[in-house]
Design a protein around this motif. Sequence first.
Motif: not given
Length: 468
Positions: A142-146, A157-158, A190-195
Amino acid sequence: MRKPMIAAAAALALSGCATVSPAPQTAAASPWTPQSKVTIRHPEWSRKAVIYQINTRQFTPAGTFRAAQAQLPRLKALGVDILWLMPIHPIGKENRKGTLGSPYSVQDYYAVNPEFGTEADFRAFVDAAHAQGFKVILDLVANHTAWDNDLAKQHPDWYEKTWDGRFRPTPWWDWSDIIDLDWSEPGVREHVGKAMEYWVREFRVDGYRADVAGYVPLDFWETMRGRLEAIRPVFMLGEVQQSAWAFAAFDATYAWDWHNTSKNVAQGKGNATSFYGYYAENESLWPHDTMRMTYIENHDSNAWEGTLKENYGPALEVMTALSFTGQGIPLVHNGMEACNAKRLEFFERDPIDWRQAQGCTYGDLIARLIAFRKANRALDNGGWGAVMHKVESDRPEQLLAWVRERDGNKVLGLFNMSARPVTATLADGLPAGRYTEMRGGEAVFDKGSTVDLPAWGFALYSRQTPQT
């Protein structure tokens, strides 16, 4: 302060108004009575659970979900319960490290890495695991993405930025293949939570191992714990070592201090008393029903610190015995049971050589320790189990000794944390009783009893008292 209250009561009586005596204050209502912060209800199936970590890429020669599924009967025989799969998602290509990249560089939270198979293959793995009595938890990053996660283009902006406005990897580390999300942005939550909800709802996974959980706001994890529980009971393991994360978010957290202490002692940089600081903090600082993961090896330690032999040498078995019987929830990293003697490549295909299992007695020890743990309720996880009480002796720098007792079950653990044989005299009556040793034979202990252990030796004794 009492006189005005008396005067007020007298005035009411003089006016003819009825008076009501205050109800006696109960202890629970007192502002001085501590209220528990623990709101987690650990799933019943985690009571005796042992975690097994699977690096799908290296677990089998094929490196797929289907190949991993074929190994489930072997893992069942080993005795493990919770299967932790390292990240299953597509891996970023931009700024990728090595040929295949890090599983922790997530390109899409809602997809499966084609390297491992299809969504149908993954679903079949989960279903087969459930059918054989396992629980499955996914590694969540959850901390980071590619860098090439679509979120970076759709919602720049995220993301956190450098001083000059560019995307930023996690500061200070050399994690150049990822960029940090900005958790002050509601859209990120919201994005990570829904995933997280998606995999629990649609694929019936049983929880998560949260990567660098301490780098993500605690209130997110607490919120998600409630939202996931509304779908089905979950087990949450957090890569964090702060007690606040154990009250309302995670069932289990990392015990880095235990891991580091065990390595130091094994390498002659400490002795039996070196564990006192960890166990004192564990008992005094942490919630009594938390589960701290005491581990010998995981993917990070194997890749970056060393192999079992490099880290522990001849002390491997005694440290493993302590990790499985002291307070905490134990972990088996894939390959441990086969005496894996290699640092597995992190960014390449480097399958475990399971032929090493031939002649490997360490795997038998792991299976025996799991069976011993499950046969003794005092060794259960978290609040289901018993606290450790130190047994005093005249050789405290060599002998680590403790008793755990719960519901008529008593376990005595004796561990020689040195490269020299030890003969020690027990200085108190705490371990008094007749026991059966894990490997066979009986013994009677009392104050003044003498114990003999070889270099890096251990003994585990248990007794059951019939309940009336």
